[in-house]
Design a protein around this motif. Structure first.
Motif, PDB file in Angstrom:
ATOM      1  N   GLU A   1       0.824  -1.214   0.000  1.00 15.49           N
ATOM      2  CA  GLU A   1       0.000   0.000   0.000  1.00 15.49           C
ATOM      3  C   GLU A   1       0.858   1.265   0.000  1.00 15.49           C
ATOM      4  OE1 GLU A   1      -3.252   0.535  -0.303  1.00 15.49           O
ATOM      5  OE2 GLU A   1      -3.529  -1.603  -0.669  1.00 15.49           O
ATOM      6  N   ARG A   2       1.953   1.245   0.716  1.00 12.81           N
ATOM      7  CA  ARG A   2       2.846   2.414   0.752  1.00 12.81           C
ATOM      8  C   ARG A   2       3.399   2.697  -0.632  1.00 12.81           C
ATOM      9  NH1 ARG A   2       8.386   1.977   1.165  1.00 12.81           N
ATOM     10  NH2 ARG A   2       9.554   3.852   1.786  1.00 12.81           N
ATOM     11  N   GLU A   3       3.839   1.679  -1.319  1.00  9.25           N
ATOM     12  CA  GLU A   3       4.405   1.850  -2.651  1.00  9.25           C
ATOM     13  C   GLU A   3       3.335   2.258  -3.661  1.00  9.25           C
ATOM     14  OE1 GLU A   3       7.987  -1.463  -2.175  1.00  9.25           O
ATOM     15  OE2 GLU A   3       5.979  -2.047  -2.856  1.00  9.25           O
TER      16      GLU A   3
ATOM     17  N   LEU B   1       2.562   5.897  -3.137  1.00  9.60           N
ATOM     18  CA  LEU B   1       3.639   6.706  -3.715  1.00  9.60           C
ATOM     19  C   LEU B   1       3.502   6.783  -5.233  1.00  9.60           C
ATOM     20  CD1 LEU B   1       6.361   8.197  -3.551  1.00  9.60           C
ATOM     21  CD2 LEU B   1       7.486   5.962  -3.671  1.00  9.60           C
ATOM     22  N   LEU B   2       3.181   5.672  -5.851  1.00  8.71           N
ATOM     23  CA  LEU B   2       3.022   5.627  -7.297  1.00  8.71           C
ATOM     24  C   LEU B   2       1.888   6.541  -7.752  1.00  8.71           C
ATOM     25  CD1 LEU B   2       3.818   4.299  -9.998  1.00  8.71           C
ATOM     26  CD2 LEU B   2       2.220   2.457  -9.451  1.00  8.71           C
ATOM     27  N   LEU B   3       0.764   6.495  -7.072  1.00 12.03           N
ATOM     28  CA  LEU B   3      -0.382   7.314  -7.448  1.00 12.03           C
ATOM     29  C   LEU B   3      -0.102   8.800  -7.190  1.00 12.03           C
ATOM     30  CD1 LEU B   3      -3.211   5.013  -6.076  1.00 12.03           C
ATOM     31  CD2 LEU B   3      -2.696   5.492  -8.467  1.00 12.03           C
ATOM     32  N   ARG B   4       0.595   9.106  -6.121  1.00 14.56           N
ATOM     33  CA  ARG B   4       0.947  10.499  -5.837  1.00 14.56           C
ATOM     34  C   ARG B   4       1.883  11.044  -6.904  1.00 14.56           C
ATOM     35  NH1 ARG B   4       1.996   9.676  -1.026  1.00 14.56           N
ATOM     36  NH2 ARG B   4       4.285   9.573  -1.018  1.00 14.56           N
TER      37      ARG B   4
ATOM     38  N   ARG C   1      12.275   7.696  -6.496  1.00 16.11           N
ATOM     39  CA  ARG C   1      11.560   8.192  -5.312  1.00 16.11           C
ATOM     40  C   ARG C   1      11.569   7.159  -4.194  1.00 16.11           C
ATOM     41  NH1 ARG C   1       7.494  12.101  -4.895  1.00 16.11           N
ATOM     42  NH2 ARG C   1       8.381  12.949  -6.828  1.00 16.11           N
ATOM     43  N   LEU C   2      11.465   5.895  -4.555  1.00 15.85           N
ATOM     44  CA  LEU C   2      11.541   4.839  -3.545  1.00 15.85           C
ATOM     45  C   LEU C   2      12.910   4.836  -2.866  1.00 15.85           C
ATOM     46  CD1 LEU C   2       9.792   1.625  -4.956  1.00 15.85           C
ATOM     47  CD2 LEU C   2       9.131   2.973  -2.953  1.00 15.85           C
TER      48      LEU C   2
END
Length: 317
Positions: free
Chosen positions: A217-219, A222-225, A241-242
């Motif tokens: 969910e965190r990743e 981040l992807l959607l943001r 970014r990761l």
């Protein structure tokens, strides 16, 4: 007054009767010829309309499919959310054609879901994807055998909607209400392409189904943001970014350590296999009315690459 002999009166009456019969027959023949002429004219008009429609559909394919990527990208102007499909209308020779250009790699691929062996099954995934649809389709899975010798990352057991859904006419697939298309299940579900998901366009719900066990969910957040901030972002941007986030967190060893870098690369491999930031498979629906009924055509074109053969599919209704 002179009376005609009786035999002459009978002859005159017979002649009149024959004339009347001939006139009646001539009228019947003329009526039949007129009817046949009308039928031929109607058939000729229908054939001309059908020919015009087929040429129009072929023309739409030549015009829209080569620029599918650009059309879908342009649809996201002015901060609009990502979309998997673009709808247009065009008039050719007095006939209106409604077209839907779609990115097949921005949809949940049935073959990929099947290959991943989701624990609750392909049918359950399809039900979740269609749960909020205005016209949910009855699911009936009828897988086939992949074509021998075909190079494909996801074995193609499904190559048509008829293998996924029961009694799915095109107007239901498209949710085509008297020519006004609304959101439908096929905006989320497909069965063509490599199976890699284009994360620049796919809905979050589709990502959840396709990337379960690949991104947490965190990743995913981040992807959607990142997608909201930069519609043209790439997977390299996402991984960079990761790495920034990882570097900001406490580690027992330096994030620049070679072993740590190797582990990150190993962690990225399943993600790169599951997702993409470009698409090589697009579809085009072309719909028109010929006076009798609406006619539908679906073209799907998959470009080839080292891991997937180039393929084309054509469906007509």
């Amino acid at each position: 007054m002179t009376l005609l002999p009786s035999h002459r009166r009978r002859a005159c009456g017979m002649a009149l009767l024959v004339v009347l019969v001939v006139i009646a027959l001539a009228g019947t023949v003329l009526t039949m010829l007129a009817r046949q002429s009308c039928e031929r004219a109607v058939l000729a008009a229908q054939e001309a309309s059908a020919l015009q429609g087929r040429w129009g559909q072929t023309g739409c394919r030549a015009v829209y499919l080569p620029v599918a990527e650009r059309l879908i990208d342009e649809a996201r102007r002015d901060g609009a959310p990502p979309t998997t499909a673009v709808r247009r209308s065009i008039t050719l020779g007095g006939v209106r054609f409604d077209v839907v250009v779609a990115d097949e790699q921005a949809k949940a691929n049935a073959n990929r879901l099947l290959a991943r062996g989701k624990s609750d099954g392909l049918a359950q995934s399809l039900r979740r994807l269609m749960a909020d649809q205005r016209r949910p389709l009855a699911i009936r899975l009828r897988p086939g055998q992949p074509r021998p010798g075909l190079i494909s990352k996801a074995p193609q057991h499904y190559v048509s909607f008829d293998q996924l859904f029961d009694a799915a006419p095109p107007e239901v697939l498209l949710a085509d209400d008297r020519g006004a298309a609304v959101a439908s299940a096929i905006d989320r579900v497909g069965c063509w392409g490599s199976g890699q998901l284009n994360v620049r366009r796919a809905e979050r719900l589709v990502m959840h189904e396709m990337l379960e066990g690949v991104l947490n969910e965190r990743e995913l957040d981040l992807l959607l943001r990142l997608r909201e901030e930069s519609p043209q972002f790439t997977l390299d941007d996402f991984f960079a970014r990761l790495r920034e986030l990882d570097a900001a967190e406490p580690h027992e060893e330096s994030p620049t350590d070679k072993a740590a870098a190797a582990r990150r690369e190993e962690q990225q491999r399943p993600v790169r296999e599951a997702v993409t930031d470009t698409s090589r498979c697009h579809s085009l629906w072309t719909v028109y009315g010929d006076g009798a009924r609406r006619r539908y055509r679906l073209d799907v074109v998959q470009e080839g690459d080292p891991e997937n053969d180039a393929q084309e599919w054509l469906f007509t209704w």
